[in-house]
Design an enzyme around this catalytic site. Structure first.
Site, short mmCIF file in Angstrom:
data_model
loop_
_atom_site.label_atom_id
_atom_site.label_comp_id
_atom_site.label_asym_id
_atom_site.label_seq_id
_atom_site.Cartn_x
_atom_site.Cartn_y
_atom_site.Cartn_z
N TYR A 123 0.78 -1.24 0.00
CA TYR A 123 0.00 0.00 0.00
C TYR A 123 0.82 1.29 0.00
CZ TYR A 123 -3.97 -3.05 0.65
OH TYR A 123 -4.91 -4.01 0.46
N PHE A 409 -9.95 -4.71 11.20
CA PHE A 409 -11.25 -4.59 10.55
C PHE A 409 -11.14 -5.07 9.12
CE2 PHE A 409 -9.08 -0.51 11.10
CZ PHE A 409 -8.75 -0.20 9.80
#
Length: 409
Positions: A123, A409
């Site tokens: 990322y 999450f």
């Protein structure tokens, strides 16, 4: 082949999530966990990449508030469930989903995006920088004495059903959110994720247990754990597998740890995720017996540089011009003057000469105060253009408390 990106329709969730499970491998989620993820999914924030009627890429986001230095809660997109099927790698599917998602985050007025990465190298090219650390421990409770602190004897401990105790535990968790950068203010329903306990996923451990800590009849802390029984020729040497321990007050925190040290038939407490500066390291006589390991956790991306930098406070007065590179989100490119202190900050466009040059990725790493601008400069990732600017800005960006992401999450 061409791919089409569009928002997920609620009726498409099952197939979409199935592609996430396929991309990550393994047996997939237990039915009760799958059902909860479906409830928590924000379909309007979920993207599907389609090719000839098949989902070949997925990406989603959850709506959180993230605590930043100074205690403010800043709207943040919790990026999640990002996957590309192996048949469609290196075709720009991931890049196109990241492009769509960040545009959407900006339109929603969220200054930050945050994620946890299955592979840390993915990322950075999209502007995400490693911003927090998590500490993993395996505490030797045979060689270490239980922690002690005056006042801990006044804490009442009682076992409770993990599900029935959720409301009390969530109130305690909410007390901790403003106190540490990286903490998440979350929507109702997220607390249920913390007590999921599918039997097939226990891996030899017992049922999830919850101990509540009370002071004057009020729940002030809790720990959730399971015991993994183990035996050898010398007798029992089971492990307490700690899932969560939360207590804002030192006496309560010590009382919970003392309880965990004393669980029968066990010789260690294994903890998967604590803040890097967790006080338990100062409650034991020998840190070496705690099996300390660190790794990166949250990756942060400023989506709106000006708004993000103005949302937090700074340890020391700061007046610095940042020359920010951000090819993926060009609205952030250019020079920003940041002025602020412990009371607040302003960050605006400027044409003044720059003091520091860095990319948005490094800004993300330094944003919560977990990594210093000076350490990034030592790696060649930040350039000082005005003598003295680096040290002053690095000290200002620091956080007195180590940032920490409380859950994935």
């Amino acid at each position: 082949m061409t791919t089409e990106l569009r928002m997920l329709r609620p009726e498409e969730w099952d197939g979409w999530f199935g592609k996430v499970e396929l991309a990550f491998g393994g047996p997939g989620e237990a039915p009760e966990e799958r059902s909860l993820w479906q409830e928590l999914t924000e379909a309007e924030r979920s993207i599907a990449a389609w090719d000839d009627g098949e989902v070949v890429g997925t990406a989603g986001a959850f709506s959180f508030g993230m605590t930043v230095p100074g205690g403010a809660s800043v709207p943040a997109a919790g990026v999640t469930m990002v996957s590309v099927q192996p048949t469609h790698r290196r075709r720009g599917v991931l890049r196109s989903m990241m492009r769509r998602q960040l545009d959407d985050v900006r339109e929603r007025g969220e200054a930050l995006a945050v994620l946890t990465a299955s592979e840390g190298a993915i990322y950075g090219r999209f502007g995400y920088g490693a911003a927090t650390l998590e500490m993993r421990l395996e505490v030797d409770t045979v060689r270490l004495a239980p922690p002690e602190l005056p006042g801990a004897d006044g804490v009442r401990l009682r076992l409770a059903d993990p599900v029935k105790a959720l409301a009390d535990c969530e109130r305690v968790y909410a007390r901790t959110v403003p106190a540490r950068p990286g903490m998440l203010a979350r929507q109702p329903g997220w607390e249920r994720l913390a007590v999921l306990d599918p039997e097939r996923d226990r891996g030899g451990k017992g049922k999830l247990q919850c101990v509540l800590a009370e002071v004057d009849g009020e729940v002030r802390g809790y720990a959730r754990y399971a015991v993994e029984p183990r035996w050898n020729n010398e007798g029992p040497h089971g492990a307490v597998r700690l899932r969560h321990i939360v207590a804002p007050d030192p006496e309560v925190y010590v009382a919970l740890w003392r309880y965990l040290f004393g669980i029968d038939l066990t010789s260690s407490v294994a903890v998967p995720d604590l803040p890097a500066d967790d006080p338990v390291l100062h409650l034991v006589a020998d840190m070496r017996r705690c099996g300390i390991r660190l790794r990166e956790s949250a990756y942060v991306r400023p989506v709106e540089v000006g708004a993000a930098l103005a949302a937090r406070t700074y340890q020391r007065p700061v007046d610095v011009v940042l020359d920010v590179a951000d090819a993926f989100c060009p609205w952030n490119e250019g020079r920003w003057r940041l002025t602020g202190d412990e009371a607040g900050a302003v960050c605006e466009r400027t044409t003044d000469a720059p003091d520091l040059a860095l990319s948005v990725r490094e800004l993300g790493s330094a944003y919560l105060g977990g990594f210093t601008l000076s350490s990034l400069a030592a790696a060649g990732r930040v350039r000082e253009l005005r003598s003295g600017a680096l040290r002053a800005a690095s000290v200002a960006f620091a956080s007195d408390t180590a940032p920490w992401l409380p859950h994935g999450f």
